[in-house]
Write a protein that holds these residues in place. Sequence first.
Motif, mmCIF file in Angstrom:
data_model
loop_
_atom_site.group_PDB
_atom_site.id
_atom_site.type_symbol
_atom_site.label_atom_id
_atom_site.label_comp_id
_atom_site.label_asym_id
_atom_site.label_seq_id
_atom_site.Cartn_x
_atom_site.Cartn_y
_atom_site.Cartn_z
ATOM 1 N N LEU A 165 0.842 -1.210 0.000
ATOM 2 C CA LEU A 165 0.000 0.000 0.000
ATOM 3 C C LEU A 165 0.870 1.250 0.000
ATOM 4 C CD1 LEU A 165 -2.943 -0.805 2.450
ATOM 5 C CD2 LEU A 165 -3.029 -0.606 -0.037
ATOM 6 N N PHE A 166 1.941 1.216 0.786
ATOM 7 C CA PHE A 166 2.865 2.346 0.844
ATOM 8 C C PHE A 166 3.529 2.560 -0.515
ATOM 9 C CE2 PHE A 166 7.172 4.006 1.686
ATOM 10 C CZ PHE A 166 6.816 5.240 2.203
ATOM 11 N N ILE A 167 3.972 1.476 -1.144
ATOM 12 C CA ILE A 167 4.617 1.572 -2.456
ATOM 13 C C ILE A 167 3.657 2.166 -3.482
ATOM 14 C CG2 ILE A 167 5.442 0.152 -4.390
ATOM 15 C CD1 ILE A 167 6.911 -1.589 -2.298
ATOM 16 N N VAL A 168 2.418 1.728 -3.453
ATOM 17 C CA VAL A 168 1.419 2.267 -4.391
ATOM 18 C C VAL A 168 1.237 3.765 -4.160
ATOM 19 C CG1 VAL A 168 -1.036 2.222 -5.002
ATOM 20 C CG2 VAL A 168 0.238 0.085 -4.814
ATOM 21 N N SER A 169 1.200 4.192 -2.896
ATOM 22 C CA SER A 169 1.028 5.616 -2.615
ATOM 23 C C SER A 169 2.238 6.422 -3.095
ATOM 24 C CB SER A 169 0.764 5.854 -1.124
ATOM 25 O OG SER A 169 1.901 5.533 -0.354
ATOM 26 N N VAL A 170 3.443 5.874 -2.953
ATOM 27 C CA VAL A 170 4.647 6.566 -3.439
ATOM 28 C C VAL A 170 4.623 6.654 -4.963
ATOM 29 C CG1 VAL A 170 7.170 6.428 -3.586
ATOM 30 C CG2 VAL A 170 6.035 5.944 -1.419
ATOM 31 N N VAL A 171 4.198 5.585 -5.622
ATOM 32 C CA VAL A 171 4.078 5.607 -7.083
ATOM 33 C C VAL A 171 3.105 6.706 -7.508
ATOM 34 C CG1 VAL A 171 3.181 4.326 -9.071
ATOM 35 C CG2 VAL A 171 4.736 3.209 -7.477
ATOM 36 N N MET A 172 2.002 6.829 -6.804
ATOM 37 C CA MET A 172 1.010 7.859 -7.146
ATOM 38 C C MET A 172 1.587 9.259 -6.959
ATOM 39 S SD MET A 172 -2.383 5.971 -5.626
ATOM 40 C CE MET A 172 -3.386 7.428 -5.703
ATOM 41 N N ILE A 173 2.362 9.448 -5.899
ATOM 42 C CA ILE A 173 2.975 10.761 -5.659
ATOM 43 C C ILE A 173 3.920 11.125 -6.800
ATOM 44 C CG2 ILE A 173 4.652 11.982 -4.201
ATOM 45 C CD1 ILE A 173 3.373 10.497 -1.792
ATOM 46 N N PHE A 174 4.806 10.193 -7.164
ATOM 47 C CA PHE A 174 5.774 10.496 -8.217
ATOM 48 C C PHE A 174 5.119 10.579 -9.590
ATOM 49 C CE2 PHE A 174 8.880 9.543 -4.942
ATOM 50 C CZ PHE A 174 9.842 10.504 -5.200
ATOM 51 N N ALA A 175 4.056 9.814 -9.813
ATOM 52 C CA ALA A 175 3.331 9.929 -11.085
ATOM 53 C C ALA A 175 2.705 11.317 -11.211
ATOM 54 C CB ALA A 175 2.268 8.843 -11.188
ATOM 55 N N SER A 176 2.141 11.808 -10.116
ATOM 56 C CA SER A 176 1.535 13.143 -10.167
ATOM 57 C C SER A 176 2.602 14.221 -10.330
ATOM 58 C CB SER A 176 0.680 13.389 -8.925
ATOM 59 O OG SER A 176 1.466 13.389 -7.757
ATOM 60 N N LEU A 177 3.744 14.038 -9.677
ATOM 61 C CA LEU A 177 4.819 15.024 -9.814
ATOM 62 C C LEU A 177 5.396 15.045 -11.223
ATOM 63 C CD1 LEU A 177 6.732 14.602 -6.436
ATOM 64 C CD2 LEU A 177 5.539 16.646 -7.229
ATOM 65 N N THR A 178 5.597 13.879 -11.829
ATOM 66 C CA THR A 178 6.125 13.865 -13.190
ATOM 67 C C THR A 178 5.103 14.418 -14.183
ATOM 68 O OG1 THR A 178 5.558 11.509 -13.370
ATOM 69 C CG2 THR A 178 7.837 12.044 -12.831
ATOM 70 N N SER A 179 3.829 14.181 -13.918
ATOM 71 C CA SER A 179 2.786 14.779 -14.770
ATOM 72 C C SER A 179 2.792 16.299 -14.638
ATOM 73 C CB SER A 179 1.408 14.239 -14.386
ATOM 74 O OG SER A 179 1.337 12.862 -14.619
ATOM 75 N N ALA A 180 2.913 16.775 -13.408
ATOM 76 C CA ALA A 180 2.961 18.224 -13.181
ATOM 77 C C ALA A 180 4.194 18.835 -13.853
ATOM 78 C CB ALA A 180 2.974 18.514 -11.678
ATOM 79 N N TYR A 181 5.297 18.114 -13.844
ATOM 80 C CA TYR A 181 6.528 18.565 -14.499
ATOM 81 C C TYR A 181 6.275 18.793 -15.985
ATOM 82 C CZ TYR A 181 11.488 18.282 -15.956
ATOM 83 O OH TYR A 181 12.734 18.529 -16.482
ATOM 84 N N THR A 206 14.575 14.657 -6.400
ATOM 85 C CA THR A 206 15.717 14.021 -5.739
ATOM 86 C C THR A 206 15.583 14.045 -4.221
ATOM 87 O OG1 THR A 206 16.975 16.090 -5.899
ATOM 88 C CG2 THR A 206 17.310 14.456 -7.643
ATOM 89 N N GLY A 207 15.027 15.109 -3.675
ATOM 90 C CA GLY A 207 14.857 15.195 -2.218
ATOM 91 C C GLY A 207 13.841 14.203 -1.696
ATOM 92 N N LEU A 208 12.712 14.104 -2.391
ATOM 93 C CA LEU A 208 11.677 13.148 -1.981
ATOM 94 C C LEU A 208 12.180 11.718 -2.111
ATOM 95 C CD1 LEU A 208 8.861 13.700 -0.917
ATOM 96 C CD2 LEU A 208 7.969 13.367 -3.214
ATOM 97 N N HIS A 209 12.913 11.446 -3.179
ATOM 98 C CA HIS A 209 13.493 10.111 -3.324
ATOM 99 C C HIS A 209 14.508 9.846 -2.212
ATOM 100 C CE1 HIS A 209 16.117 6.924 -4.991
ATOM 101 N NE2 HIS A 209 14.949 6.424 -5.344
ATOM 102 N N ALA A 210 15.314 10.836 -1.872
ATOM 103 C CA ALA A 210 16.313 10.668 -0.809
ATOM 104 C C ALA A 210 15.651 10.376 0.537
ATOM 105 C CB ALA A 210 17.197 11.909 -0.711
ATOM 106 N N ILE A 211 14.521 11.024 0.813
ATOM 107 C CA ILE A 211 13.806 10.755 2.072
ATOM 108 C C ILE A 211 13.363 9.297 2.113
ATOM 109 C CG2 ILE A 211 11.674 11.233 3.343
ATOM 110 C CD1 ILE A 211 12.035 14.190 2.439
ATOM 111 N N HIS A 212 12.817 8.812 1.008
ATOM 112 C CA HIS A 212 12.412 7.407 0.966
ATOM 113 C C HIS A 212 13.629 6.488 1.043
ATOM 114 C CE1 HIS A 212 8.711 9.267 -0.662
ATOM 115 N NE2 HIS A 212 8.150 8.314 0.064
ATOM 116 N N LEU A 213 14.741 6.925 0.443
ATOM 117 C CA LEU A 213 15.940 6.109 0.480
ATOM 118 C C LEU A 213 16.522 6.040 1.890
ATOM 119 C CD1 LEU A 213 17.340 4.789 -2.113
ATOM 120 C CD2 LEU A 213 19.265 6.121 -1.326
ATOM 121 N N ILE A 214 16.395 7.101 2.658
ATOM 122 C CA ILE A 214 16.841 7.064 4.059
ATOM 123 C C ILE A 214 16.077 5.980 4.809
ATOM 124 C CG2 ILE A 214 16.816 8.336 6.250
ATOM 125 C CD1 ILE A 214 17.450 10.875 4.552
ATOM 126 N N SER A 215 14.759 5.911 4.566
ATOM 127 C CA SER A 215 13.981 4.850 5.227
ATOM 128 C C SER A 215 14.423 3.480 4.728
ATOM 129 C CB SER A 215 12.477 5.060 5.003
ATOM 130 O OG SER A 215 12.132 4.884 3.641
#
Length: 193
Positions: free
Chosen positions: A26-42, A134-143
């Motif tokens: 569920l967490f992975i799906v939510s992260v995918v949705m966040i990055f999908a929306s960010l890349t769309s906004a980009y 990169t910052g959002l990915h780094a936060i997830h990478l820290i976890s």
Amino acid sequence: MEEKFAYIEGAEQPIAMHPKKFALWLFIVSVVMIFASLTSAYIVRQAEGNWLEFELPSIFWYSSIVIVVSSLTLHFAYLAAKKDELSKLKVGMIVTSILGVVFLIMQWYSWVALVDREVFFVGNPAGSFLYVFTGLHAIHLISGVIFLIIVLISSFGYKVHSRNMNAMEMCVTYWHFLGGLWLYLFMFLLLNH
């Protein structure tokens, strides 16, 4: 009465999943949705114009190699755990944890390279998006690194082995996801930059 029992015996078993694995997915799906929306906004914001053109730091290429190698070493550790080769498991987990930290350090230096090129978080949205990605990915990478260290400590306590793979499987799933997410972001930036 016999018909009821015959019906129950023929019933299919539901697919069972460990609750922690389900929560991870569920967490992975939510992260995918966040990055999908960010890349769309980009893409939408880039089409509006006023977009700063700059070269991506070359350290992104090297960090991509590091994250791929870390996935390979983690897979090595996973296979070792399945075979109860605990010394190989420990070596794989140590190397993967070190590579995870190296990747985070490289992300920091990519920000330094961006500042050297006068690409800042504020100002042009092109830079802002890059820092957010990169910052959002780094936060997830820290976890993810924390998760690696937890499994590493568990492996030294002989809690990871062929009969106790739940934490290892979750760690592998999450780490491979983070690696795949980075490669997606990097390729996206290369193609849309």
